[in-house]
Design a protein around this motif. Sequence first.
Motif, PDB file in Angstrom:
ATOM      1  N   LEU B 176      66.430  18.641  56.110  1.00 19.52           N
ATOM      2  CA  LEU B 176      67.207  17.532  55.571  1.00 19.52           C
ATOM      3  C   LEU B 176      66.981  16.285  56.428  1.00 19.52           C
ATOM      4  O   LEU B 176      66.608  16.398  57.597  1.00 19.52           O
ATOM      5  CB  LEU B 176      68.705  17.886  55.564  1.00 19.52           C
ATOM      6  CG  LEU B 176      69.067  19.127  54.752  1.00 19.52           C
ATOM      7  CD1 LEU B 176      70.540  19.483  54.963  1.00 19.52           C
ATOM      8  CD2 LEU B 176      68.787  18.924  53.265  1.00 19.52           C
ATOM      9  N   VAL B 177      67.220  15.115  55.841  1.00 20.00           N
ATOM     10  CA  VAL B 177      66.974  13.869  56.588  1.00 20.00           C
ATOM     11  C   VAL B 177      67.772  13.828  57.893  1.00 20.00           C
ATOM     12  O   VAL B 177      67.302  13.293  58.902  1.00 20.00           O
ATOM     13  CB  VAL B 177      67.294  12.603  55.753  1.00 20.00           C
ATOM     14  CG1 VAL B 177      66.272  12.408  54.660  1.00 20.00           C
ATOM     15  CG2 VAL B 177      68.702  12.615  55.202  1.00 20.00           C
ATOM     16  N   THR B 178      68.969  14.426  57.857  1.00 25.76           N
ATOM     17  CA  THR B 178      69.818  14.386  59.055  1.00 25.76           C
ATOM     18  C   THR B 178      69.134  15.040  60.254  1.00 25.76           C
ATOM     19  O   THR B 178      69.358  14.647  61.398  1.00 25.76           O
ATOM     20  CB  THR B 178      71.147  15.118  58.779  1.00 25.76           C
ATOM     21  OG1 THR B 178      70.873  16.320  58.075  1.00 25.76           O
ATOM     22  CG2 THR B 178      72.088  14.261  57.953  1.00 25.76           C
ATOM     23  N   GLU B 179      68.300  16.035  59.953  1.00 24.65           N
ATOM     24  CA  GLU B 179      67.645  16.749  61.058  1.00 24.65           C
ATOM     25  C   GLU B 179      66.592  15.897  61.752  1.00 24.65           C
ATOM     26  O   GLU B 179      66.156  16.214  62.845  1.00 24.65           O
ATOM     27  CB  GLU B 179      67.013  18.050  60.545  1.00 24.65           C
ATOM     28  CG  GLU B 179      68.059  19.055  60.071  1.00 24.65           C
ATOM     29  CD  GLU B 179      67.449  20.164  59.222  1.00 24.65           C
ATOM     30  OE1 GLU B 179      66.272  20.513  59.463  1.00 24.65           O
ATOM     31  OE2 GLU B 179      68.147  20.643  58.312  1.00 24.65           O
ATOM     32  N   MET B 203      74.626  10.445  52.300  1.00 26.71           N
ATOM     33  CA  MET B 203      74.974   9.243  53.062  1.00 26.71           C
ATOM     34  C   MET B 203      76.059   9.549  54.086  1.00 26.71           C
ATOM     35  O   MET B 203      76.017   9.083  55.215  1.00 26.71           O
ATOM     36  CB  MET B 203      75.419   8.114  52.117  1.00 26.71           C
ATOM     37  CG  MET B 203      74.277   7.601  51.255  1.00 26.71           C
ATOM     38  SD  MET B 203      74.614   5.992  50.512  1.00 26.71           S
ATOM     39  CE  MET B 203      75.782   6.403  49.243  1.00 26.71           C
ATOM     40  N   HIS B 204      76.998  10.373  53.668  1.00 29.93           N
ATOM     41  CA  HIS B 204      78.095  10.742  54.555  1.00 29.93           C
ATOM     42  C   HIS B 204      77.581  11.447  55.804  1.00 29.93           C
ATOM     43  O   HIS B 204      77.902  11.078  56.932  1.00 29.93           O
ATOM     44  CB  HIS B 204      79.083  11.633  53.788  1.00 29.93           C
ATOM     45  CG  HIS B 204      80.162  12.201  54.641  1.00 29.93           C
ATOM     46  ND1 HIS B 204      81.240  11.448  55.051  1.00 29.93           N
ATOM     47  CD2 HIS B 204      80.323  13.443  55.197  1.00 29.93           C
ATOM     48  CE1 HIS B 204      82.021  12.203  55.814  1.00 29.93           C
ATOM     49  NE2 HIS B 204      81.485  13.413  55.916  1.00 29.93           N
ATOM     50  N   PHE B 205      76.726  12.476  55.576  1.00 29.44           N
ATOM     51  CA  PHE B 205      76.261  13.253  56.732  1.00 29.44           C
ATOM     52  C   PHE B 205      75.254  12.474  57.574  1.00 29.44           C
ATOM     53  O   PHE B 205      75.225  12.617  58.794  1.00 29.44           O
ATOM     54  CB  PHE B 205      75.715  14.613  56.287  1.00 29.44           C
ATOM     55  CG  PHE B 205      76.816  15.573  55.944  1.00 29.44           C
ATOM     56  CD1 PHE B 205      77.559  16.169  56.956  1.00 29.44           C
ATOM     57  CD2 PHE B 205      77.159  15.831  54.626  1.00 29.44           C
ATOM     58  CE1 PHE B 205      78.610  17.026  56.656  1.00 29.44           C
ATOM     59  CE2 PHE B 205      78.206  16.694  54.313  1.00 29.44           C
ATOM     60  CZ  PHE B 205      78.931  17.293  55.327  1.00 29.44           C
ATOM     61  N   ALA B 206      74.453  11.637  56.917  1.00 26.86           N
ATOM     62  CA  ALA B 206      73.506  10.817  57.684  1.00 26.86           C
ATOM     63  C   ALA B 206      74.271   9.860  58.593  1.00 26.86           C
ATOM     64  O   ALA B 206      73.940   9.700  59.775  1.00 26.86           O
ATOM     65  CB  ALA B 206      72.585  10.060  56.739  1.00 26.86           C
ATOM     66  N   ALA B 207      75.324   9.237  58.039  1.00 31.24           N
ATOM     67  CA  ALA B 207      76.106   8.299  58.846  1.00 31.24           C
ATOM     68  C   ALA B 207      76.754   9.035  60.019  1.00 31.24           C
ATOM     69  O   ALA B 207      76.781   8.539  61.143  1.00 31.24           O
ATOM     70  CB  ALA B 207      77.169   7.623  57.983  1.00 31.24           C
ATOM     71  N   ARG B 208      77.250  10.238  59.732  1.00 31.58           N
ATOM     72  CA  ARG B 208      77.896  11.007  60.796  1.00 31.58           C
ATOM     73  C   ARG B 208      76.913  11.338  61.918  1.00 31.58           C
ATOM     74  O   ARG B 208      77.217  11.235  63.105  1.00 31.58           O
ATOM     75  CB  ARG B 208      78.464  12.291  60.207  1.00 31.58           C
ATOM     76  CG  ARG B 208      79.893  12.491  60.644  1.00 31.58           C
ATOM     77  CD  ARG B 208      80.581  13.544  59.862  1.00 31.58           C
ATOM     78  NE  ARG B 208      80.002  14.866  60.084  1.00 31.58           N
ATOM     79  CZ  ARG B 208      80.617  15.988  59.735  1.00 31.58           C
ATOM     80  NH1 ARG B 208      81.803  15.938  59.168  1.00 31.58           N
ATOM     81  NH2 ARG B 208      80.060  17.161  59.935  1.00 31.58           N
ATOM     82  N   GLU B 209      75.710  11.708  61.489  1.00 30.52           N
ATOM     83  CA  GLU B 209      74.672  12.050  62.468  1.00 30.52           C
ATOM     84  C   GLU B 209      74.267  10.818  63.279  1.00 30.52           C
ATOM     85  O   GLU B 209      74.053  10.890  64.483  1.00 30.52           O
ATOM     86  CB  GLU B 209      73.461  12.654  61.730  1.00 30.52           C
ATOM     87  CG  GLU B 209      72.332  13.116  62.612  1.00 30.52           C
ATOM     88  CD  GLU B 209      72.707  14.310  63.505  1.00 30.52           C
ATOM     89  OE1 GLU B 209      73.707  15.001  63.187  1.00 30.52           O
ATOM     90  OE2 GLU B 209      72.028  14.512  64.533  1.00 30.52           O
ATOM     91  N   LEU B 210      74.175   9.678  62.592  1.00 25.94           N
ATOM     92  CA  LEU B 210      73.811   8.438  63.287  1.00 25.94           C
ATOM     93  C   LEU B 210      74.847   8.104  64.353  1.00 25.94           C
ATOM     94  O   LEU B 210      74.510   7.778  65.488  1.00 25.94           O
ATOM     95  CB  LEU B 210      73.710   7.282  62.282  1.00 25.94           C
ATOM     96  CG  LEU B 210      72.473   7.294  61.391  1.00 25.94           C
ATOM     97  CD1 LEU B 210      72.673   6.370  60.197  1.00 25.94           C
ATOM     98  CD2 LEU B 210      71.219   6.896  62.174  1.00 25.94           C
ATOM     99  N   ILE B 211      76.114   8.215  63.974  1.00 27.00           N
ATOM    100  CA  ILE B 211      77.188   7.894  64.912  1.00 27.00           C
ATOM    101  C   ILE B 211      77.153   8.862  66.090  1.00 27.00           C
ATOM    102  O   ILE B 211      77.311   8.476  67.244  1.00 27.00           O
ATOM    103  CB  ILE B 211      78.558   7.897  64.189  1.00 27.00           C
ATOM    104  CG1 ILE B 211      78.595   6.726  63.205  1.00 27.00           C
ATOM    105  CG2 ILE B 211      79.712   7.806  65.168  1.00 27.00           C
ATOM    106  CD1 ILE B 211      79.617   6.839  62.107  1.00 27.00           C
ATOM    107  N   LYS B 219      76.233  -1.211  62.466  1.00 26.42           N
ATOM    108  CA  LYS B 219      74.787  -1.376  62.283  1.00 26.42           C
ATOM    109  C   LYS B 219      74.287  -0.614  61.054  1.00 26.42           C
ATOM    110  O   LYS B 219      73.121  -0.681  60.710  1.00 26.42           O
ATOM    111  CB  LYS B 219      74.053  -0.870  63.524  1.00 26.42           C
ATOM    112  CG  LYS B 219      74.338  -1.696  64.761  1.00 26.42           C
ATOM    113  CD  LYS B 219      73.399  -1.281  65.868  1.00 26.42           C
ATOM    114  CE  LYS B 219      73.634  -2.067  67.144  1.00 26.42           C
ATOM    115  NZ  LYS B 219      73.539  -3.515  66.967  1.00 26.42           N
ATOM    116  N   ILE B 220      75.199   0.146  60.436  1.00 30.07           N
ATOM    117  CA  ILE B 220      74.778   0.989  59.305  1.00 30.07           C
ATOM    118  C   ILE B 220      75.121   0.313  57.977  1.00 30.07           C
ATOM    119  O   ILE B 220      76.226  -0.197  57.792  1.00 30.07           O
ATOM    120  CB  ILE B 220      75.481   2.370  59.378  1.00 30.07           C
ATOM    121  CG1 ILE B 220      75.224   3.017  60.751  1.00 30.07           C
ATOM    122  CG2 ILE B 220      75.008   3.279  58.243  1.00 30.07           C
ATOM    123  CD1 ILE B 220      75.997   4.314  60.982  1.00 30.07           C
TER     124      ILE B 220
END
Lengths: 597, 262
Positions: B176-179, B203-211, B219-220
């Motif tokens: 997944l992109v989050t990885e 989007m939710h999990f990507a943002a969480r991973e970014l944070i 910045k997101i």
Amino acid sequence: MNARSFYLDLMENREKLYRFLSSIYQKEVDRALLTQMKAMTFPSEAEAPSLTEGYRMLKDYLDQIDERKARIPEDEVTDLAADYAKIFLAAGISQGSAAFPYESVYTSPERIIMQDAWETVRKLYESVGLIKNVETSGLFEDHIALELEFMAFLCEESHRDPDCSDWLIKQREFLRDHLLNWVPSFTADVNQYADTAFYKGIAKITEGFLRFDKEILAGISAPFDEERIENQNEVGETAFSLNPENMDQILQELKKEYRIFAPKRYEKRGAKSSSDLIRYGEINSVQEIVHESQSDFSPKEIYYPITQTMIRFQENQSIEEPSADSRGVLIFARPCDINGIKRLDNIFLENGGHGDIYYERLRDKVRFIMMECGGGWDDCFCVSMGTNKTEDYSMAIRFDQKNLLVSVKDQAFDPYFSGEKSNEFTDENTKVTPENVDFTPQFVTSNKKKVRLPKIQNRQQLKKASDLEFWKEFDEQCIGCGGCSAVCGTCSCFDTVDIIYDETSSDGERRRVWSSCMLDTYTMTAGGSRFRKTPGANMRFKTLHKVYDYNLRFGDEEHMCVGCGRCDRRCPKEISFFDIICRLSEELEYRNRKVER
Amino acid sequence: MKNIMMPEPHEILSVLKETQAEYTFRVACDSKPLHGQFFMLSIPKIGEAPISVSGKGPGYVEFTIRKVGRLTEGVFGLKAGDTMFMRGPYGNAFPVEQFENKNLLVITGGTGLAPVRTLINHFYDHPEICKSVYLISGFKDVDAVLFTDDIRRFKDKFHMTATLDNTAAPGFETGLVTEHIKKIPFPSFDDFNVVVVGPPVMMHFAARELIANGVDESKIWVSFERKMSCAVGKCGHCKINETYVCLEGPVFNYVKAKELLD
């Protein structure tokens, strides 16, 4: 207290409040002012709801500043200064959104400073010999602080010269043409961008006070001037007493230029097979009007049809559907429903900065005959929602024992009553003979049901409101039929539907049909995903829209619910929206109390 | 008074098959949409739907549409030379100026690549106004990969990671992109922005991973897809709290986006 000293006190108190508010907007609050404010007492029950709420918010904020310390902590002053910079100067906000405190910003299409409004107020100040003082020299003349200061100056002049009504007139005009013209939108922005309850409270107080002050000014005259005001009243509204036959003759005349709608009885067409349906329809006689009970449907369908063809597609062209009827529209409606149309106006004419042509062309034709509302019905709560009164009507009517009392406010309708327009009746016996009477329409001042609106002051509290367990109860109870939206006078949502005339060509039309956020497909995208999936989530969305979101967006002390109570009667599952609002308020209060402990 | 609901006829210039389910329609159009904006397209026999601009050039705009159920099916009967009724562009755009001369990370899930394609092309065409571009594009499987030529092209100038959810294919990573977020060298960026577009969960999990990787929320930037029947603040479908996605969105800074409760 005699009229003169009452007048002098009033002017003095108003001047003080204007100066106080002006000083708050002029620059960041310093420790001295904050200390001074902490010592002030605020009324716990003010004359207008938003004023009460504002005072309470401000008081709560000031109270939480540590009691024991003699001096206000530096942090507090810094926090407020940061919030001031953020709200009014857009400091630290990436997109530059803020509540810029200039009239020009709110009244010019480009939303920039130093536009027409600035020119106008500058000339106004000059006309009374005012020049900017040193303290405010860095601000443009249409800054809120200077406009409030100007009102304070006018109050001072009224106080100094109580026999002259000019100062009073100037106040009325300035309030109407300037402050009230933009400050409600501005304070809504302040409420949105402020982090502190301090500025949110100030915004509420400002808006509430200006609106209340308009009422004060409307009801007062300079002591010397009373004679003149009384004379003015005589040329105001004229009222008549007519028997139903006379009124019908007038209706017949009116029908040449207007389609006339009123609540009518449709026998055996109600929700149950044995019950009657009362809804709006065109009438020929006042005898058809159902005035002894509330209509099951609001008058919304007259100016916002259930289904409406917007566009026809013909051989690769899109053609706008013309208006069906050029006549005006005259509607018999109660104050709650007349207030309801203001909500639709906001959505269809204001939101997004563009008017919707299909709504506007019908809406422009609408005039109201306000039906005086006796004492309200069992399910309504208009007083709580602030929709029990209205000024937006052309005529008002009271259905008395035998006769009808009609007050004509819009002079365009005078000729129908003065006999000018009824000359065509040749039969002398049936000629209209309205009798001049003294009739001022009365408004409901108390309902059986009273509702407390939920107190949601920030995003955390909104989240809390959204997360409440009790919404889930509606997963079971609500069947998502959307009946509540159909009878509602303010539900404005719609779907568009394309119809083709036959399978072989793409000629057809696009219609707009009422929708409801209670339908399970309401948020479904073309891809099939849904953002709210349960009746409980839909109920939460609807409730917050009706009693919170809309108000946050449009301000004006208006809510998307006018408290007519129709949805409560319509619901096949006997869900009461009134109960939901009460429950939401209670749940939030309970949780907030828990946090405080 | 202007009729804001009135669509205008436009000629379809070409139709390009992207995948089994997705087609790109190139439509003659002189308006110049900003990066992230959308149009209301009339789907024959059905009605209107908001579709992001996935490409633009002199005299044309492109829309990439997924064939899902009956709602968009009507559009797939259209061919070059036919008429597309549409109105727009609508909505706000990505704050491109704010992205310039900084590092940029773009994360897309599935068709989420379409609404950011013009943005990515902007920096592809003007590499001098951007410090570096990182792109993570995830797809379900190899059959779902969109804009294959672009992805190949982007690899020349950008740090491009194309990934498939749980299958392997040449030229693609798996996962997944989050990885793939943790591989981004955030500490080496002096200033940067992140654009995340895809399904809500992604989007939710990507943002969480970014944070979790130390990225500041402000910045997101995300883009929301919602049902819309008007796109001009009237129909109510896209409203979230007091926000109308068609008017204040579809692009939101995450500081605002995270507060929006559907």
